[in-house]
Structure formats: C-alpha cells, structure tokens
Design an enzyme around this catalytic site. Structure first.
Site, PDB file in Angstrom:
ATOM      1  CB  CYS A 164       0.985  -6.377   5.999  1.00 49.57           C
ATOM      2  SG  CYS A 164      -0.282  -7.060   6.923  1.00 49.57           S
ATOM      3  CG  HIS A 165       3.175  -3.333   4.160  1.00 54.56           C
ATOM      4  ND1 HIS A 165       1.968  -3.354   4.799  1.00 54.56           N
ATOM      5  CD2 HIS A 165       2.764  -3.353   2.908  1.00 54.56           C
ATOM      6  CE1 HIS A 165       0.811  -3.289   4.025  1.00 54.56           C
ATOM      7  NE2 HIS A 165       1.386  -3.398   2.995  1.00 54.56           N
ATOM      8  CB  ALA A 166       8.878  -6.383   6.138  1.00 49.45           C
TER       9      ALA A 166
END
Length: 202
Positions: A164-166
């Site tokens: 989702c947000h690395a």
C-alpha cells in the site's frame, strides 16, 4: 337462556366478552415477564467475555516443515504472524546492521523491556537466532506485508514490504524505509519442544 343450559348441559356457542379483570391479568403477567428478564440480564451479561479484552489465544507451530530461507504465515489472535527459518547468511547480514542506522532503535519484543535496543539478538530467542517470529502487519496503517522478492524478482529476499505505502522491513523485522516508523512487533513465544513453538505465551 344462560351461557349454560341447565336442562341439557350444552354450552351456548356465544362466549362472554373479555372483562376488565381479564385485561388486567394479561397486562400484569406481561409486565412481570419483562421485569424478570430485565432483572436476570445483568447476571447473564456478566458471563460474556469482555469485548475490550483479546482472547487468551495461543498457537502451536511445528517448525520441522519450514526449510531454511522459508517463511510460513500462521494466524494468531486474528493477525498474520511470520515464522522465518533464517539461513546463516541471513543471520550474519541482520547482525551486521548498526542500530544507529535504524529508523526505530527499539526491539519491540514482548519478552524484553520497552527500551531494549533493536539489535538482531533482541529480535530472536537466545540460542535460536535462525528463527524469527514477527507480526506480519505494516506498522504504518496495518496492511498485510508481502515478501520483498514479490516486487523484486531475483532479489535475495531481504525482508518484506507494504504493497500500500511501500514501507520496507528487513529479515529481522526492522523497518528500513517508507512511512512506517516502528519495527514489527515480536509476539510472546517460547519453545515447548525442540521443534515446536507456542505463540502467545513467553
């Protein structure tokens, strides 16, 4: 003729309408039943588990089928827990990381004090560095983590990432990049046999 014919003993088909007394009897009985239910409810409700308290769940995991370099995911208290059988090379690389280079310097190990440093030895049990046990949810927004090699084919599997947000975590479960600011928690666990761990009890 009255409701009961005294000469024939046969009841008339016409019944008398309900009286006020009949109505009061029904209403009183209904109120009594409802009142009894309300009186018993606290006794019944206190038998239910406290919804704010997580269940005292434990999970046994057989380590024999987990090959070196392999991770299995098991469910514990509704959360995915990664159990990684680390190779000697993975252990060496994890132990060569300086704590000062980590975004989160704390071990986040349920078995250690809150201020314990996040060196690799504090992320595993003493004498069993090959086994890493961490909750597999990103500490940013709780997304389920994926193996790093899933987005970097051919990589040596240096850990996990959040799709989702690395956010990225190494093979000690420590945050190494992205928006997450804390390491993956190490749940309480212990060895109950040579190759069996129990998650949920230190």
């Amino acid at each position: 003729m009255t409701a009961l014919d005294h000469t024939s003993g046969i009841r008339d088909n016409h019944s008398s309408p309900p009286t006020r007394r009949d109505f009061l009897t029904v209403v009183t009985g209904a109120f009594g039943a409802v009142g009894g239910a309300f009186a018993l409810w606290p006794l019944i409700d206190q038998m239910n588990p406290n919804p704010g308290t997580p269940p005292p769940e434990t999970r046994l995991v057989d380590l024999v089928p987990i090959a070196p370099g392999q991770t299995v995911t098991v469910a514990w208290r509704g959360q995915p827990v990664f159990v990684r059988h680390r190779t000697s090379d993975e252990i060496a690389r994890a132990r060569n990381v300086a704590v000062s280079s980590l975004p989160d310097p704390h071990a986040r190990n349920a078995a250690l004090p809150a201020n314990a440093p996040a060196d690799d030895a504090n992320r595993t049990l003493a004498g069993r560095p090959e086994w890493l046990v961490v909750v597999g949810l990103c500490t940013h927004l709780g997304c389920r983590l994926q193996p790093l090699h899933a987005i970097e084919p051919g990589s040596t599997g240096e850990g996990w990432f959040c799709p989702c947000h690395a956010a990225r975590f190494d093979l000690a479960g420590r945050v190494r990049g992205g928006p997450a600011r804390t390491n993956l928690p190490v749940p309480p666990y212990r060895f109950v046999a040579t190759s069996i761990i129990e998650i949920g009890r230190a």
